[in-house]
Design a protein around this motif. Structure first.
Motif, PDB file in Angstrom:
ATOM      1  N   UNK A  41     -35.082  38.286  54.540  1.00  0.00           N
ATOM      2  CA  UNK A  41     -35.390  38.794  55.876  1.00  0.00           C
ATOM      3  C   UNK A  41     -36.568  38.043  56.463  1.00  0.00           C
ATOM      4  N   UNK A  42     -36.546  37.763  57.769  1.00  0.00           N
ATOM      5  CA  UNK A  42     -37.683  37.062  58.371  1.00  0.00           C
ATOM      6  C   UNK A  42     -38.941  37.892  58.269  1.00  0.00           C
ATOM      7  N   UNK A  43     -40.038  37.237  58.012  1.00  0.00           N
ATOM      8  CA  UNK A  43     -41.314  37.911  57.876  1.00  0.00           C
ATOM      9  C   UNK A  43     -42.301  37.322  58.862  1.00  0.00           C
ATOM     10  N   UNK A  44     -43.060  38.175  59.516  1.00  0.00           N
ATOM     11  CA  UNK A  44     -44.099  37.715  60.420  1.00  0.00           C
ATOM     12  C   UNK A  44     -45.284  37.254  59.593  1.00  0.00           C
ATOM     13  N   UNK A  45     -45.755  36.017  59.776  1.00  0.00           N
ATOM     14  CA  UNK A  45     -46.908  35.556  59.009  1.00  0.00           C
ATOM     15  C   UNK A  45     -48.117  36.441  59.266  1.00  0.00           C
ATOM     16  N   UNK A  46     -48.964  36.554  58.255  1.00  0.00           N
ATOM     17  CA  UNK A  46     -50.211  37.273  58.443  1.00  0.00           C
ATOM     18  C   UNK A  46     -50.982  36.643  59.588  1.00  0.00           C
ATOM     19  N   UNK A  47     -51.508  37.440  60.463  1.00  0.00           N
ATOM     20  CA  UNK A  47     -52.257  36.920  61.592  1.00  0.00           C
ATOM     21  C   UNK A  47     -53.707  36.680  61.193  1.00  0.00           C
ATOM     22  N   UNK A  48     -54.203  35.536  61.612  1.00  0.00           N
ATOM     23  CA  UNK A  48     -55.593  35.180  61.391  1.00  0.00           C
ATOM     24  C   UNK A  48     -56.198  34.941  62.763  1.00  0.00           C
ATOM     25  N   UNK A  49     -56.837  35.936  63.350  1.00  0.00           N
ATOM     26  CA  UNK A  49     -57.354  35.751  64.711  1.00  0.00           C
ATOM     27  C   UNK A  49     -58.208  34.510  64.820  1.00  0.00           C
ATOM     28  N   UNK A  50     -58.170  33.882  66.010  1.00  0.00           N
ATOM     29  CA  UNK A  50     -58.879  32.625  66.196  1.00  0.00           C
ATOM     30  C   UNK A  50     -60.367  32.750  65.904  1.00  0.00           C
ATOM     31  N   UNK A  51     -60.918  33.917  66.120  1.00  0.00           N
ATOM     32  CA  UNK A  51     -62.351  34.065  65.891  1.00  0.00           C
ATOM     33  C   UNK A  51     -62.721  33.933  64.421  1.00  0.00           C
ATOM     34  N   UNK A  52     -61.742  34.071  63.525  1.00  0.00           N
ATOM     35  CA  UNK A  52     -62.025  33.973  62.104  1.00  0.00           C
ATOM     36  C   UNK A  52     -62.029  32.524  61.624  1.00  0.00           C
ATOM     37  N   UNK A 211     -50.321  31.491  64.529  1.00  0.00           N
ATOM     38  CA  UNK A 211     -50.894  32.832  64.511  1.00  0.00           C
ATOM     39  C   UNK A 211     -52.410  32.781  64.362  1.00  0.00           C
ATOM     40  N   UNK A 212     -52.891  31.852  63.528  1.00  0.00           N
ATOM     41  CA  UNK A 212     -54.334  31.749  63.318  1.00  0.00           C
ATOM     42  C   UNK A 212     -55.058  31.345  64.592  1.00  0.00           C
ATOM     43  N   UNK A 214     -54.144  32.308  67.466  1.00  0.00           N
ATOM     44  CA  UNK A 214     -53.988  33.390  68.427  1.00  0.00           C
ATOM     45  C   UNK A 214     -53.012  33.103  69.530  1.00  0.00           C
ATOM     46  N   UNK A 215     -52.024  32.230  69.293  1.00  0.00           N
ATOM     47  CA  UNK A 215     -51.066  31.828  70.312  1.00  0.00           C
ATOM     48  C   UNK A 215     -49.711  32.486  70.059  1.00  0.00           C
ATOM     49  N   UNK A 216     -49.075  32.947  71.136  1.00  0.00           N
ATOM     50  CA  UNK A 216     -47.732  33.502  71.012  1.00  0.00           C
ATOM     51  C   UNK A 216     -46.690  32.398  70.835  1.00  0.00           C
ATOM     52  N   UNK A 217     -46.926  31.252  71.482  1.00  0.00           N
ATOM     53  CA  UNK A 217     -46.024  30.108  71.372  1.00  0.00           C
ATOM     54  C   UNK A 217     -46.861  28.847  71.219  1.00  0.00           C
ATOM     55  N   UNK A 218     -46.209  27.787  70.769  1.00  0.00           N
ATOM     56  CA  UNK A 218     -46.884  26.494  70.656  1.00  0.00           C
ATOM     57  C   UNK A 218     -46.051  25.428  71.343  1.00  0.00           C
ATOM     58  N   UNK A 219     -46.735  24.407  71.848  1.00  0.00           N
ATOM     59  CA  UNK A 219     -46.085  23.166  72.244  1.00  0.00           C
ATOM     60  C   UNK A 219     -46.337  22.144  71.138  1.00  0.00           C
ATOM     61  N   UNK A 220     -45.549  21.085  71.157  1.00  0.00           N
ATOM     62  CA  UNK A 220     -45.565  20.185  69.997  1.00  0.00           C
ATOM     63  C   UNK A 220     -45.176  18.785  70.424  1.00  0.00           C
ATOM     64  N   UNK A 221     -45.825  17.802  69.809  1.00  0.00           N
ATOM     65  CA  UNK A 221     -45.489  16.390  69.983  1.00  0.00           C
ATOM     66  C   UNK A 221     -45.486  15.752  68.608  1.00  0.00           C
ATOM     67  N   UNK A 222     -44.311  15.312  68.151  1.00  0.00           N
ATOM     68  CA  UNK A 222     -44.213  14.712  66.829  1.00  0.00           C
ATOM     69  C   UNK A 222     -43.244  13.560  66.828  1.00  0.00           C
ATOM     70  N   UNK A 223     -43.600  12.472  66.130  1.00  0.00           N
ATOM     71  CA  UNK A 223     -42.756  11.296  66.072  1.00  0.00           C
ATOM     72  C   UNK A 223     -42.247  11.017  64.676  1.00  0.00           C
ATOM     73  N   UNK A 224     -41.018  10.504  64.590  1.00  0.00           N
ATOM     74  CA  UNK A 224     -40.414  10.101  63.326  1.00  0.00           C
ATOM     75  C   UNK A 224     -40.220  11.333  62.428  1.00  0.00           C
ATOM     76  N   UNK A 225     -40.774  11.320  61.200  1.00  0.00           N
ATOM     77  CA  UNK A 225     -40.638  12.511  60.366  1.00  0.00           C
ATOM     78  C   UNK A 225     -41.224  13.742  61.047  1.00  0.00           C
ATOM     79  N   UNK A 226     -42.340  13.580  61.756  1.00  0.00           N
ATOM     80  CA  UNK A 226     -42.942  14.726  62.442  1.00  0.00           C
ATOM     81  C   UNK A 226     -42.003  15.275  63.506  1.00  0.00           C
ATOM     82  N   UNK A 227     -41.142  14.431  64.077  1.00  0.00           N
ATOM     83  CA  UNK A 227     -40.121  14.919  64.990  1.00  0.00           C
ATOM     84  C   UNK A 227     -39.109  15.790  64.275  1.00  0.00           C
ATOM     85  N   UNK A 228     -38.718  15.393  63.078  1.00  0.00           N
ATOM     86  CA  UNK A 228     -37.828  16.225  62.268  1.00  0.00           C
ATOM     87  C   UNK A 228     -38.484  17.565  61.950  1.00  0.00           C
TER      88      UNK A 228
END
Length: 507
Positions: A41-52, A211-212, A214-228
């Motif tokens: 079952x999918x699990x929500x990662x433990x949240x680590x607020x940005x202030x920590x 989660x650490x 404190x973002x609900x979503x992320x944007x991403x830029x990755x090339x080659x393997x990082x694109x995968x």
């Protein structure tokens, strides 16, 4: 045409005595079992607020504006309260807080390349409107450099940080024995980590980072393997995807054995293009007046080094190093002249100008990184993502077929690797399309040798609603460093507005 010997199998005959057709997997009884988290079952990662997060100086990075922190992630994401490892992240804040949208993550390719320093080198290449909107977040994927690094007990890195052996007639038993010994060394040195060195787990780490921060979503830029890696994240966490740019991504469906075999013809074509270009400059380089003469001259120098290193100006060039130099040339048309001049100098006994290390360098100022970290992590991910053939007859068949059709690189790309003897990893790569993720922007060069464009097309097709921007060039991962105004403009517009082009774009 004879094969290019990238590395010479140098195992004594006695070392092959016990090799049989049925490949035996390295004993890994000490490794914990690892059932497939995709079935859990999918699990929500433990949240680590940005202030920590405790931001401080970045080890081994000279940019004082770049700040670093560590994020604890589960070694085994099935057991989120079990053993943890540390993932290093870095941050360059958005330049305009009033326009800030969120975070733009990035990491190195490979797998095995570091990501922590990347925001500093990426920032000057991005348009101001993109820098205004995003904190640039770099991270080293698990087991690379600053992120709980591992090694396989080797004293030096392989050339290029990539272990490859070129088969010669009758060498398969010795090659297999050497590969099995390497796998055993890895289990001995890093057996606790190997079951968890997978791209899917690196994607799960990304979500803990999200989660650490404190973002609900992320944007991403990755090339080659990082694109995968970005494509796998989109498959696992479609609801967390904001604006993703996947530059020349490896197709997860073919990682890694089919991908290695599949790019062999591109390697041959890239060498032909390099040789033809060099032949036109024969008066300058002296490697031959035809493409065939240049290819033969380069191959002969590499074969010579396989017998005994070619010593020039105090450096003993091995066949693997010369092979890595050639691959650097065929990856990017802008490197043709530099690599041709280097081969001409080495052939003439002159010290060559090579502005990049042919073996990965240890990160300065970062303690505790094993001497072979980049090679070890590259091998661990490639073997962990699997599946790989376990029978010697499969490698015999592939070697016969690919060596006949692609004599330069077939004997290397089709040869047996330590993955044939790797501990069995149940966390297979995510092969299902990310149908629930929003469309992403995929960029690629049409004449990419490293990751042929079919990979990028497959990734875009696997995420419905995605668009592609291609540039007709012989290069790899063209955004943003290749400098094509059309390509860079399309990516910049997407990251700024979130609007994909209405159709694929050919620049």
């Amino acid at each position: 045409m004879a094969s290019i010997v990238l590395l010479s199998p140098a195992l004594p005959a006695a070392g092959a005595a016990g090799v049989v057709d049925a490949v035996d997997v390295v004993d890994a009884a000490a490794l914990s079992s690892n059932r497939n988290p995709q079935h859990d079952p999918p699990q929500e990662p433990h949240r680590h607020p940005a202030r920590e997060l405790r931001w401080g100086d970045c080890a081994g990075v000279g940019d004082p504006a770049l700040r670093c922190a560590e994020v604890a992630v589960p070694l085994d994401h099935r057991r989120p309260r079990g053993r943890t490892i540390s993932i290093a992240i870095s941050r360059l804040p958005a330049t305009d807080p009033a326009l800030r949208r969120g975070v733009l993550l990035t990491t190195g390719g490979g797998p095995g390349g570091p990501g922590v320093p990347l925001p500093s080198s990426l920032a000057p290449l991005l348009p101001p409107e993109v820098r205004a909107r995003y904190d640039l977040i770099g991270f080293d994927i698990r087991f690379v450099e600053r992120s709980t690094p591992i090694g396989c007990g080797q004293e030096v890195e392989e050339p290029g940080g990539y272990r490859v052996r070129t088969a010669t007639p009758g060498s398969l038993p010795a090659d297999a024995a050497e590969a099995r010994a390497y796998a055993r060394d890895c289990v001995r040195a890093a057996g606790w980590a190997l079951p968890y060195a997978t791209t899917a787990n690196a994607a799960r780490d990304m979500d803990v980072i999200r989660a650490a921060l404190g973002e609900e979503k992320i944007s991403y830029l990755g090339g080659s393997y990082a694109g995968m890696l970005g494509a796998v994240y989109a498959a696992l966490f479609p609801g967390r995807v904001d604006r993703f740019v996947l530059d020349s991504p490896v197709d997860p469906k073919t990682a890694w054995r089919p991908y290695e075999l599949g790019r062999t013809p591109a390697f041959e074509a890239g060498t032909a293009a390099f040789a033809a270009w060099t032949a036109e400059g024969d008066a300058e380089y002296g490697l031959g007046g035809t493409a065939r003469e240049v290819s033969d001259a380069v191959a002969e120098l590499i074969r010579r080094a396989a017998t005994a290193p070619v010593v020039v100006a105090g450096h003993a060039w091995t066949s693997g190093e010369l092979g890595t130099l050639l691959v650097a040339g065929i990856y990017d048309e802008r490197s043709f002249g530099l690599v041709a001049a280097a081969f001409a100098d080495i052939a003439a006994g002159r010290e060559p100008y090579v502005p990049f290390p042919v073996r990965p360098l240890p990160p300065a100022g970062v303690p505790g990184v094993p001497a072979d970290n980049h090679t070890a992590t590259n091998m661990a991910y490639r073997c962990g993502d699997g599946p790989w053939p376990r029978e010697l007859h499969d490698y015999r068949r592939d070697l016969a077929s690919y060596s006949a059709r692609y004599p330069l690189f077939g004997p290397a790309n089709a040869n047996i690797t330590p993955c044939a003897f790797w501990p069995r990893i149940e966390d297979e790569p995510v092969r299902r399309p990310a149908g629930r993720a929003p469309g992403v922007l995929v960029t690629a060069a049409l004449r990419d040798v490293a990751v042929p464009v079919a990979n990028s097309r497959a990734v875009a097709a696997g995420i419905p609603g995605s668009r592609m921007v291609t540039v007709d060039a012989h290069t790899h991962a063209p955004y943003p460093a290749f400098g094509d105004a059309c390509l860079n403009g399309e990516v910049g517009a997407f990251l700024t507005t979130g609007t994909l082009p209405p159709a694929d774009v050919a620049c």
